[in-house]
Design an enzyme around this catalytic site. Structure first.
Site, PDB file in Angstrom:
ATOM      1  CG  LEU A 179      51.781  59.509  30.078  1.00 31.75           C
ATOM      2  CD1 LEU A 179      52.736  59.941  28.973  1.00 31.75           C
ATOM      3  CD2 LEU A 179      52.529  58.746  31.163  1.00 31.75           C
ATOM      4  CD  GLU A 218      47.451  59.789  23.224  1.00 30.43           C
ATOM      5  OE1 GLU A 218      47.538  61.005  23.493  1.00 30.43           O
ATOM      6  OE2 GLU A 218      47.634  58.907  24.087  1.00 30.43           O
ATOM      7  CG  HIS A 251      44.702  63.801  25.436  1.00 28.19           C
ATOM      8  ND1 HIS A 251      44.425  64.246  26.699  1.00 28.19           N
ATOM      9  CD2 HIS A 251      45.249  62.570  25.594  1.00 28.19           C
ATOM     10  CE1 HIS A 251      44.783  63.313  27.587  1.00 28.19           C
ATOM     11  NE2 HIS A 251      45.277  62.281  26.945  1.00 28.19           N
TER      12      HIS A 251
HETATM   13 ZN    ZN Z   1      45.963  60.563  27.821  1.00 25.31          ZN
END
Ligand code: ZN
Length: 196
Positions: free
Chosen positions: A107, A149, A152
C-alpha cells in the site's frame, strides 16, 4: 475509527526502525482501530503502523483473507472471503527456513508489483492487546505477509530488497500513481493517499 492517510515510498517514517509498544494505551488502541479501518478501505492484506505515519511496532493482518487464500481451489470458489483483522503487538520472526519467491505489492508502493525472495517458512511471535503471547508457524502467503509487515517495522520496503534499477522504476510508478489521483474519480484512493 477513522481512515488515516497512507505514507508512500520516500516518506522518512518508512525508513525508521519503529519503537516497541511498551503499554497498550488508549492512543495505541485508537491507532489499531484506525489501521483496521484503513486496511479495509484500501482492500489490503496487511498494514504496519509506520505506513500510517506512526513509528511503533504494531501490525494488522487480515486473517480472513489468509484463511480463504489457503483453501483448495474448488472450495475457495464457493467460500466468501471475510475481513477478519488481527492486531499483532511487537511481532517478531523467531525461526525461518527455506527460500520462496512471490510477487508482492504494498500500500506504500501503489502502482508497482514485483517478485521478492524471502524465507519459505517462518515461526513468528507477537503479543495480543490482552497481553497474551502467541506463536504461529506459517508458509506461503501468510509467511510472506508476516515478513513483509515486520520489514516495515524495521524501515524496509519490499522494493529495498530489489535491484537499484527496479527500485527506481517503482519510485517512478508511485509518483505517477499519486499524480493520477489529481484527475481520478476514485474518492477512496484519494482519501487514502491524502489527496483533498
Ligand atoms: Zn507494505
Amino acid at each position: 475509527m477513522a481512515i488515516r492517510p497512507l505514507m508512500v515510498a520516500g516518506s522518512p517514517v518508512l525508513k525508521k526502525k519503529a519503537a516497541p509498544v511498551t503499554s497498550v494505551t488508549p492512543e495505541i488502541r485508537t491507532l489499531a482501530a484506525d489501521m483496521i479501518e484503513t486496511l479495509k478501505a484500501a482492500n489490503g492484506l496487511g498494514l504496519a503502523a509506520p505506513q500510517v505515519g506512526e513509528s511503533v511496532r504494531l501490525i494488522v493482518l487480515d486473517r480472513g483473507y489468509l484463511a480463504w487464500d489457503a483453501l483448495p481451489d474448488e472450495e475457495r470458489k464457493h467460500t466468501t472471503c471475510r475481513y477478519e483483522p488481527d492486531v499483532l503487538v511487537n511481532p517478531e520472526i523467531i525461526a525461518q527456513e527455506g527460500i520462496y519467491e512471490m510477487e508482492e505489492g504494498c500500500l506504500s508502493v501503489p502502482g508497482y508489483r514485483a517478485p521478492v525472495q524471502r524465507a519459505a517458512r517462518v515461526t513468528y511471535r507477537w503479543t495480543t492487546f490482552d497481553g497474551e503471547v502467541r506463536e504461529r508457524s506459517a508458509e506461503g502467503l501468510e509467511a510472506v505477509a508476516v515478513q513483509h509487515e515486520i520489514d516495515h517495522l524495521d524501515g524496509v520496503l519490499f522494493i529495498d530488497r530489489l535491484s537499484r534499477v527496479k527500485r527506481n522504476i517503482a519510485v517512478g510508478k508511485v509518483k505517477k500513481f499519486i499524480a493520477s489521483l489529481d484527475e481520478e474519480e476514485n474518492e477512496t484512493a484519494r482519501r487514502l493517499y491524502g489527496k483533498p
